[in-house]
Write an enzyme that holds these catalytic residues in place. Structure first.
Site, PDB file in Angstrom:
ATOM      1  N   PRO A 186      31.720  42.312  43.001  1.00  0.00           N
ATOM      2  CA  PRO A 186      32.473  41.034  42.910  1.00  0.00           C
ATOM      3  C   PRO A 186      32.962  40.643  44.395  1.00  0.00           C
ATOM      4  O   PRO A 186      33.326  41.462  45.104  1.00  0.00           O
ATOM      5  CB  PRO A 186      33.437  41.297  42.105  1.00  0.00           C
ATOM      6  CG  PRO A 186      33.127  42.796  41.365  1.00  0.00           C
ATOM      7  CD  PRO A 186      32.099  43.319  42.211  1.00  0.00           C
ATOM      8  N   CYS A 187      32.816  39.180  44.496  1.00  0.00           N
ATOM      9  CA  CYS A 187      33.114  38.684  45.785  1.00  0.00           C
ATOM     10  C   CYS A 187      34.600  38.073  45.953  1.00  0.00           C
ATOM     11  O   CYS A 187      35.258  37.836  46.894  1.00  0.00           O
ATOM     12  CB  CYS A 187      32.254  37.585  46.019  1.00  0.00           C
ATOM     13  SG  CYS A 187      32.191  36.125  44.871  1.00  0.00           S
ATOM     14  N   GLN A 188      35.138  38.146  44.611  1.00  0.00           N
ATOM     15  CA  GLN A 188      36.306  37.276  44.569  1.00  0.00           C
ATOM     16  C   GLN A 188      37.262  37.960  45.445  1.00  0.00           C
ATOM     17  O   GLN A 188      38.437  37.359  45.990  1.00  0.00           O
ATOM     18  CB  GLN A 188      37.088  37.360  42.904  1.00  0.00           C
ATOM     19  CG  GLN A 188      36.192  36.343  42.119  1.00  0.00           C
ATOM     20  CD  GLN A 188      35.087  37.093  41.691  1.00  0.00           C
ATOM     21  OE1 GLN A 188      34.579  38.219  41.762  1.00  0.00           O
ATOM     22  NE2 GLN A 188      34.547  36.561  40.320  1.00  0.00           N
ATOM     23  N   PHE A 190      37.578  39.044  48.222  1.00  0.00           N
ATOM     24  CA  PHE A 190      37.300  38.667  49.546  1.00  0.00           C
ATOM     25  C   PHE A 190      37.284  37.063  49.871  1.00  0.00           C
ATOM     26  O   PHE A 190      37.160  36.615  51.072  1.00  0.00           O
ATOM     27  CB  PHE A 190      36.160  39.134  49.987  1.00  0.00           C
ATOM     28  CG  PHE A 190      35.770  40.464  49.754  1.00  0.00           C
ATOM     29  CD1 PHE A 190      36.576  41.569  50.210  1.00  0.00           C
ATOM     30  CD2 PHE A 190      35.010  40.739  48.673  1.00  0.00           C
ATOM     31  CE1 PHE A 190      36.366  42.793  49.551  1.00  0.00           C
ATOM     32  CE2 PHE A 190      34.767  42.199  48.436  1.00  0.00           C
ATOM     33  CZ  PHE A 190      35.633  43.205  48.734  1.00  0.00           C
TER      34      PHE A 190
END
Length: 627
Positions: A186-188, A190
């Site tokens: 998951p990128c959230q 960052f």
């Protein structure tokens, strides 16, 4: 390695690492040092390290290169059946989503010669139930739910599996047994919208769990590919990841890539980290560049049902009244912004409309006063008289822009909004079909000897006024290949004006040049001799593409060569063909080593580099591509 000229010799005494890759150019040059043979091969060896279509993470066509490590056993003197001739690879795909990384890997495998392919078994890990349903439908993997209670890691499996579970709740044993890890966590944690909580974000727990388990695994994966947003590169999670990988004996490579670099009209930049078990564990960055021509958006569109894709007029009015700029593309646009998981979500209002992804103005042409803004900056405010022509991109069109094959599609019964959400978290596929590294020891030895002779000549008579112009440098110098070639101890030597250059040819030419060498006796026989009877190279692959010929697969070969230019004879004459002898004499008798024909200055086309000694060139890579 894949030996394209036959099976390994009996004298082979150690396993050779095989890099089966989703690779592109020029990141095709990422590798660790090959093992050294005790006896040099009597014939040149070509190693396939790339394959189609390349899949590089969440939205890049990457063209970036994953390189997956399997091991090939030494050849035995016993007869083997066809079934036993191939080993089996096990790939774990964490945070699998739609299985985009799997798609790229399997496509790469299919590009290799049949005898070089290994059977591959996949195990996917995913917690999103909709993703699990789609993955099961697309790939036929056996879905396992209630994984913690079933403990499937306690038994061996010979079929593809999809574990619908939370990774952070699994024991170490659940991660044993893979040759390769693929992951797009998951990128959230960052991103700005996710508040950049980094490792303190609960959505980062699964990645941290994998890093915690990796050092304790009895069978660590031989390779790993991670994709995430650019902000990941400067996160605490990134520091923890690289520290763990180096501690476990992995060499790592990193890159920031965008689809625009590789011909796709989409600007979504993503971070990639590639790791491989190796003796050397240095950490380096890949600075990548490409001369791919970006295709217009219209080439990726479908015959869509326009009514269902119409943008609600109240959102357009709200955006117009609020002075918000929309990401607006036309059929001729050469850029679009990122498609996010919130694409098409009307509850986000006009602000969401301006941030979730591009819209399509599906009428031709744009008014002249708005065309420049739309095509160059692809953002603009929209008056009411244009609202009826604005629509969302269809899910299939989004998939096309992300590089998925035209034959690929999501299940038709999924709502349009759900398809957008899944694609907004997915990946891209590219057009480089195969990259082959050439190992010709005799040729390379002659090249190294000639290079040293050029060095001595330059020491006795230094270059003056013949250096490549720093204000207009050779285009391939934008690609950082230092230490990443198959000759890491001999990087490009700028003091000798040693450079990477392209040479276009056909199937037979590629085989002949790499098996033996460039034939000076045939110089100019295929494409003329404007600057004399020499070997012609270009800094732009677009120039060399003019001289390629398709094979039976409709693939075209380019050869990427090391070229020692040395002292350059600069030629900006309008009619150099009238002075061929003078150009040849300059290199044969007057101390020059290469002619630089500046047709870019004279005709607005491309610069060409011509050498008259085949030992000044080493053909190191064959890049097969489709148009």
């Amino acid at each position: 390695m894949v030996d394209s000229l036959g099976p390994p010799r009996v004298q082979e005494v150690r396993p050779i690492p095989k890099w089966s890759a989703m690779a592109t150019v020029p990141d095709l040059l990422t590798s660790v040092r090959p093992l050294t043979r005790r006896t040099a091969p009597t014939v040149p060896r070509r190693t396939a390290i790339g394959g189609p279509p390349v899949l590089a993470g969440t939205v890049v066509v990457f063209h970036l290169a994953l390189q997956v490590c399997h091991r090939r056993r030494p050849r035995l003197r016993t007869r083997r059946t066809a079934e036993s001739a191939h080993s089996s690879d096990v790939v774990y795909e964490f945070f699998s989503g739609l299985g985009g990384l799997r798609l790229g890997y399997t496509s790469a495998e299919r590009s290799l010669p049949a005898r070089a392919r290994n059977a591959t078994r996949f195990r996917a890990y995913e917690i999103d139930q909709v993703c699990c349903q789609v993955y099961e439908d697309l790939y036929g993997a056996r879905a396992l739910r209630g994984v913690q209670h079933m403990e499937p890691w306690m038994r061996a499996s010979k079929e593809d599996e999809l574990w619908c579970c939370s990774i952070d709740r699994l024991p170490d044993a659940a991660f044993e047994g893979a040759d390769l890890w693929l992951m797009s966590p998951p990128c959230q944690p960052f991103t700005r919208t996710g508040r950049r909580r980094d490792v303190w974000d609960p959505r980062c727990k699964a990645l941290l769990r994998l890093l915690d388990a990796l050092p304790r695994l009895e069978q660590k994966p031989k390779g790993l590919l991670l994709e995430n947003v650019p902000e990941f590169q400067h996160s605490v999670a990134h520091a923890r990841l690289t520290s763990t990988l180096h501690q476990c004996g992995y060499a790592t490579r990193e890159a920031l890539l965008t689809p625009l670099d590789f011909g796709f009209p989409n600007s979504r930049q993503r971070f990639y980290l590639l790791a491989a078990r190796a003796a050397r564990t240095d950490h380096a960055s890949l600075s990548l560049s490409s001369t791919e021509v970006v295709k217009p958006v219209g080439q990726f569109l479908e015959d869509a049902q326009l009514d269902s894709l119409q943008v609600p007029s109240h959102l357009l009015k709200e955006a117009f009244d609020g002075g918000l700029s929309l990401d607006l593309a036309t059929r001729t646009s050469l850029a679009t912004k990122t498609f996010t998981a919130g694409y098409g979500k009307t509850s986000y209002g006009a602000v969401g409309l301006s941030r979730a992804g591009p819209l399509l103005y599906d009428a031709a042409p744009l008014p002249p006063e708005r065309r420049l803004v739309a095509e160059k900056r692809f953002t603009m405010s929209l008056p009411a008289d244009m609202w009826s022509q604005v629509r969302y991109f269809a899910p299939k069109e989004v998939a096309n822009l992300m590089g998925f094959p035209r034959t690929w599609s999501l299940p038709g019964d999924l709502p349009c909004r759900t398809q957008w959400r899944l694609l907004g978290n997915s990946v891209n596929v590219s057009l480089v079909e195969e990259v082959i590294h050439v190992e010709n020891p005799d040729n390379y030895l002659r090249y190294a000897m000639r290079r040293e002779k050029v060095r001595q000549e330059l020491q006795s008579k230094p270059m003056t006024g013949t250096e490549l112009d720093d204000a207009n440098p050779i285009k391939t110098k934008q690609v950082s290949l230092k230490g990443l070639s198959f000759h890491p101890d001999e990087p490009i030597d700028e003091k000798l004006q040693e450079v990477w250059l392209w040479h276009g040819t056909g199937k037979e030419g590629a085989a002949g040049i790499t098996d033996t060498d460039f034939d000076m006796g045939r110089a100019g026989s295929a494409a003329g001799t404007m600057f004399g009877r020499g070997l012609y190279f270009a800094e732009s692959c677009m120039k060399s593409d003019e001289y390629t010929k398709a094979d039976e697969r409709d693939w075209y070969p380019l050869i990427l060569c090391r070229v020692t230019c040395g002292r350059l004879f600069y030629c900006d004459w309008k009619s150099p063909s009238d002075h061929k002898e003078k150009l040849e004499d300059a290199c044969h008798h007057e101390g020059f080593h290469c002619v630089l024909g500046d047709r870019e200055k004279v005709r607005g086309t491309y610069r060409e580099f011509i050498v008259f000694d085949n030992d000044q060139v080493y053909p190191e890579y064959i890049v097969w591509y489709s148009r």
